[in-house]
Design an enzyme around this catalytic site. Structure first.
Site, PDB file in Angstrom:
ATOM      1  N   HIS A   1       0.840  -1.204   0.000  1.00 53.42           N
ATOM      2  CA  HIS A   1       0.000   0.000   0.000  1.00 53.42           C
ATOM      3  C   HIS A   1       0.879   1.260   0.000  1.00 53.42           C
ATOM      4  CE1 HIS A   1      -3.311   2.641   0.934  1.00 53.42           C
ATOM      5  NE2 HIS A   1      -4.159   1.640   1.015  1.00 53.42           N
TER       6      HIS A   1
ATOM      7  N   GLU B   1      -0.498   1.245  -5.744  1.00 54.73           N
ATOM      8  CA  GLU B   1      -0.322   0.040  -4.940  1.00 54.73           C
ATOM      9  C   GLU B   1      -0.283  -1.217  -5.809  1.00 54.73           C
ATOM     10  OE1 GLU B   1      -3.588   2.474  -2.300  1.00 54.73           O
ATOM     11  OE2 GLU B   1      -3.718   0.275  -2.314  1.00 54.73           O
TER      12      GLU B   1
HETATM   13  O1  TA6 Z   1      -6.053   1.033  -1.147  1.00 50.06           O
HETATM   14  C1  TA6 Z   1      -7.054   1.979  -1.204  1.00 50.06           C
HETATM   15  C2  TA6 Z   1      -7.985   1.747  -0.031  1.00 50.06           C
HETATM   16  O2  TA6 Z   1      -8.490   0.468  -0.046  1.00 50.06           O
HETATM   17  C3  TA6 Z   1      -9.084   2.811   0.005  1.00 50.06           C
HETATM   18  O3  TA6 Z   1     -10.349   2.234  -0.203  1.00 50.06           O
HETATM   19  C4  TA6 Z   1      -8.962   3.432   1.379  1.00 50.06           C
HETATM   20  O4  TA6 Z   1      -9.811   2.862   2.275  1.00 50.06           O
HETATM   21  C5  TA6 Z   1      -7.505   3.158   1.722  1.00 50.06           C
HETATM   22  O5  TA6 Z   1      -7.250   1.900   1.202  1.00 50.06           O
HETATM   23  C6  TA6 Z   1      -7.126   3.293   3.155  1.00 50.06           C
HETATM   24  O6  TA6 Z   1      -7.616   2.255   3.912  1.00 50.06           O
HETATM   25  P1  TA6 Z   1      -7.321   2.277   5.497  1.00 50.06           P
HETATM   26  O7  TA6 Z   1      -7.896   0.994   6.022  1.00 50.06           O
HETATM   27  O8  TA6 Z   1      -5.841   2.354   5.672  1.00 50.06           O
HETATM   28  O9  TA6 Z   1      -8.011   3.503   6.036  1.00 50.06           O
END
Ligand code: TA6
Length: 326
Positions: free
Chosen positions: A159, A263
């Site tokens: 991520h 990502e």
């Molecule tokens: O990777 C993108 C995502 O899945 C978005 O939908 C957003 O929720 C982000 O991740 C952050 O997620 P988190 O659980 O770290 O708040």
């Protein structure tokens, strides 16, 4: 169902950070909490975004850097969103070691334990090898299923939060023709028609079956970032923009212009790992210089400079942006 790892003591937290130092102010810092890469500096320039409100309590996921998503991407009925790996303490398998060519490598690992089995009752072992090169950071991941008779399925994703001067100036290549799940439009599926993808609003997309390489322009100090991936068929692009930024307690309301998540993941279909087998995936992040700035770039830079001055003058960041976006 345990949603966050047992709290770690202050002493443990203190020993949670591992630094790969290649000299020349080129370093990579990993927090054992989630094996989250929390800093990558090249010649003293930080390449990754970490929120000023990020939590380092050893429980919550760190808001920024490169959290490790496993075994679930997204909401999970058995445990926390994006799985347990990013909220679990990893082990330092092999401390940082300088290689003959000057690169520095370290290996981190995560195995099933009482906490992980309370949500996902499978034996597993992940090794995460990081190599710091002059202008590159390499990620080599191995997932092993030591069971004699049980298969398991999982998602996995890095991520990555890139630090950028102004996300609206970033351009991403390698997505044209790919279908994507748009999480800002109830998961509707579309096909990307643009050669160059830009960000001008809340963006949360799972691009499927993407090519092995993306180039992101206008990252730190106007450079380009090449992302090369192997065995990660999907690419998630995310920026929370104004409203979503306000919803996150560990993210500053004014921080969305300075981050872009690109990502590498195996998320639109799960990996099925048979007993006694392993899965490998890797990613390389490489920064490289841009050729001399074009007229267009300079003109846009000046336009943005005048917006910045206006921001400072008005001190009302949102009003400025709203004006600009319309
Ligand atoms: O990777 C993108 C995502 O899945 C978005 O939908 C957003 O929720 C982000 O991740 C952050 O997620 P988190 O659980 O770290 O708040």
């Amino acid at each position: 169902m345990a949603n966050s790892a047992p709290a770690s003591s202050a002493a443990t937290q203190a020993t949670s950070v591992v630094v790969l130092d290649r000299g020349n102010n080129t370093t990579c810092t990993i927090n054992l909490h989630g094996a989250t890469v929390v800093s990558w500096r090249v010649n003293n320039q930080e390449q990754l975004f970490v929120s000023k409100l990020a939590s380092f309590d050893g429980k919550k996921a760190i808001r920024g850097g490169i959290p490790f998503v496993f075994p679930q991407f997204g909401p999970w009925s058995f445990g926390p969103q994006h799985g347990f790996a990013r909220v679990t303490r990893w082990s330092l398998e092999k401390p940082p070691e300088r290689m003959h060519n000057g690169d520095v490598e370290a290996i981190f690992s995560l195995m099933d334990n009482e906490f992980t089995r309370s949500m996902w009752n499978y034996q597993f072992r992940i090794t995460y090898r990081l190599i710091l090169r002059e202008k590159e950071l390499h990620f080599h991941i191995g997932v092993y299923n030591p069971s004699k008779d049980l298969s398991f399925t999982f998602n996995m994703l890095l991520h990555t939060y890139l630090k950028v001067p102004d996300v609206r100036r970033c351009q991403i290549t390698g997505l044209r023709g790919c279908t994507f799940i748009d999480k800002t439009r109830e998961g509707a599926i579309y096909q990307e028609g643009r050669e160059i993808v830009t960000i001008g609003e809340w963006t949360d997309r799972i691009y499927q079956h993407t090519p092995q390489e993306h180039v992101i322009t206008n990252v730190v100090s106007g450079r380009k970032m090449r992302l090369h991936k192997y065995n990660f068929p999907d690419t998630v692009i995310w920026n929370p923009w104004i409203d979503q930024a306000r919803e996150m307690s560990d993210f500053g309301d004014d921080e969305f212009p300075n981050m872009l998540c690109v990502e590498s993941g195996h998320v639109s279909s799960p990996v099925i790992l048979l007993p006694g087998t392993s899965f490998e995936a890797s990613q390389i992040l490489q920064i490289f210089e841009c050729p001399k700035e074009t007229e267009g770039d300079i003109e846009l830079a000046n336009k943005n400079k005048s917006i910045k001055n206006k921001q400072v003058r008005d001190g009302a960041i949102w009003k400025c942006f709203d004006l600009e976006i319309q």
